[in-house]
Enzyme design. Structure first.
Site, PDB file in Angstrom:
ATOM      1  N   LYS A 101       1.008  -0.733  -0.652  1.00 37.91           N
ATOM      2  CA  LYS A 101       0.413   0.194  -0.095  1.00 37.91           C
ATOM      3  C   LYS A 101       0.597   1.219  -0.170  1.00 37.91           C
ATOM      4  O   LYS A 101       0.875   2.302  -1.066  1.00 37.91           O
ATOM      5  CB  LYS A 101      -0.539  -0.282   1.618  1.00 37.91           C
ATOM      6  CG  LYS A 101      -1.648  -1.501   1.538  1.00 37.91           C
ATOM      7  CD  LYS A 101      -3.034  -1.765   1.986  1.00 37.91           C
ATOM      8  CE  LYS A 101      -3.764  -2.091   2.519  1.00 37.91           C
ATOM      9  NZ  LYS A 101      -3.862  -2.980   3.883  1.00 37.91           N
ATOM     10  N   GLN A 117      -4.517  -2.240   9.939  1.00 36.57           N
ATOM     11  CA  GLN A 117      -4.704  -3.296   9.241  1.00 36.57           C
ATOM     12  C   GLN A 117      -4.681  -4.851  10.035  1.00 36.57           C
ATOM     13  O   GLN A 117      -4.578  -4.614  11.101  1.00 36.57           O
ATOM     14  CB  GLN A 117      -3.075  -3.897   8.900  1.00 36.57           C
ATOM     15  CG  GLN A 117      -2.413  -4.492   8.284  1.00 36.57           C
ATOM     16  CD  GLN A 117      -3.357  -4.457   6.844  1.00 36.57           C
ATOM     17  OE1 GLN A 117      -3.121  -3.516   6.049  1.00 36.57           O
ATOM     18  NE2 GLN A 117      -3.701  -5.543   5.742  1.00 36.57           N
ATOM     19  N   ASP A 167     -11.241   3.043   4.704  1.00 35.85           N
ATOM     20  CA  ASP A 167     -11.492   1.272   4.059  1.00 35.85           C
ATOM     21  C   ASP A 167     -12.909   1.236   4.532  1.00 35.85           C
ATOM     22  O   ASP A 167     -13.219   0.104   4.081  1.00 35.85           O
ATOM     23  CB  ASP A 167     -11.301   0.199   5.352  1.00 35.85           C
ATOM     24  CG  ASP A 167      -9.911  -0.431   5.097  1.00 35.85           C
ATOM     25  OD1 ASP A 167      -8.996  -0.056   4.322  1.00 35.85           O
ATOM     26  OD2 ASP A 167      -9.168  -0.767   6.248  1.00 35.85           O
TER      27      ASP A 167
END
Length: 298
Positions: free
Chosen positions: A53, A101, A124
């Site tokens: 990412k 994460q 997200d």
């Protein structure tokens, strides 16, 4: 029949190229999109995903900073450290997106942490407010993987409009939001969606009726050729490690679909790797640029 391979890497590259131009314009106006990624513990797979990412963000011109937090022997102490970091990032006006994460170390409550992220920085799309907005068709951020699946369908010529879609897997990360998205009455959606799972009675009878089949079970080779209608489009969300002594790493990556058999039945199929994965990263970066614009409206 041999299925056409849907090249997610190529489609994602085109999306990132367009994002790069957008970011250049934003930077010229004094706005640098900034994503903060919280990495907890020493999970090698998570570390690899986060590095990917960061690399993709840098190539697009987006600032991506990894905040590493060591896992304490006491999960509650670890959770407190992550909460404190989230609070700092929420309060920082230069940070536009915050993600934690997953998965987290045992004993750390992911819901408590995801709920703590400012919904305007939840790129997200996992905060309950943002997921609720999806159900109402008033989304702020679409979760990256479901949005990537939707874009793969549209950009590969498999528009879901009017089609029967079966999604195997009901997670909050993929299955549930994707079902809500594809059910909306709008372009790129407007499908008749069946959300099922590995415990669904006579699952093959349902999947064989689908024009579009999405596999998101987290189990390797769940979907076999007998479960696919000839000519269907198959999207494989799964990424599973299976042992393989012939590989230097000792394993290989496979999807939730038995690619070899299903590719002889389907009209189009995504590979693993190189299918949904690159799209997930591209759509995350798209959310970061959107969050940066939203920050200017506060």
């Amino acid at each position: 029949m041999t299925a056409t391979i849907i090249d997610g890497a190529a489609i994602a590259a085109g999306i990132r190229e367009a994002l790069t131009r957008q970011v250049e314009d934003m930077i010229a106006r004094g706005l640098l999109p900034h994503l903060a990624v919280i990495l907890v513990g020493q999970n090698p797979a998570s570390a690899s995903y986060v590095t990917g990412k960061q690399r993709a963000g840098q190539e697009t011109g987006i600032k991506v900073v990894i905040h590493k937090i060591e896992a304490d022997a006491d999960p509650q102490q670890t959770e407190r450290r992550v909460r404190d970091r989230i609070d700092l990032l929420n309060a920082d006006p230069d940070v536009h997106g915050v993600i934690v994460q997953l998965p987290l170390p045992d004993g750390v409550d992911p819901d408590a942490l995801l709920d703590r992220i400012d919904p305007l920085k939840d790129v997200d799309g996992l905060h309950p407010i943002n997921q609720g907005r999806i159900l109402q068709g008033r989304e702020r951020y679409l979760p990256a993987t479901p949005h990537g699946v939707q874009q793969l369908l549209v950009r590969s010529g498999a528009d879901p409009g009017g089609k029967r879609v079966a999604i195997v897997g009901r997670s909050r990360l993929v299955g549930m939001p994707l079902a809500a998205m594809l059910s909306q009455k709008r372009q790129g959606a407007n499908a008749t969606v069946t959300l099922c799972h590995t415990n669904t009675t006579d699952l093959p009878a349902i999947t064989r009726e689908a024009d579009i089949l999405v596999a998101a079970t987290g189990r390797p080779h769940t979907i076999t050729s007998e479960m696919v209608r000839p000519g269907a489009t198959v999207i494989d969300v799964g990424v599973n490690r299976v042992e393989d002594a012939t590989r230097k790493r000792g394993y290989r990556l496979v999807g939730d679909v038995d690619f070899e058999s299903v590719s002889t039945v389907a009209s189009a199929i995504t590979p693993v790797p190189g299918g949904v994965g690159p799209m997930t990263v591209a759509m995350l970066l798209n959310n970061v640029t959107r969050a940066a614009r939203i920050s200017q409206q506060r």
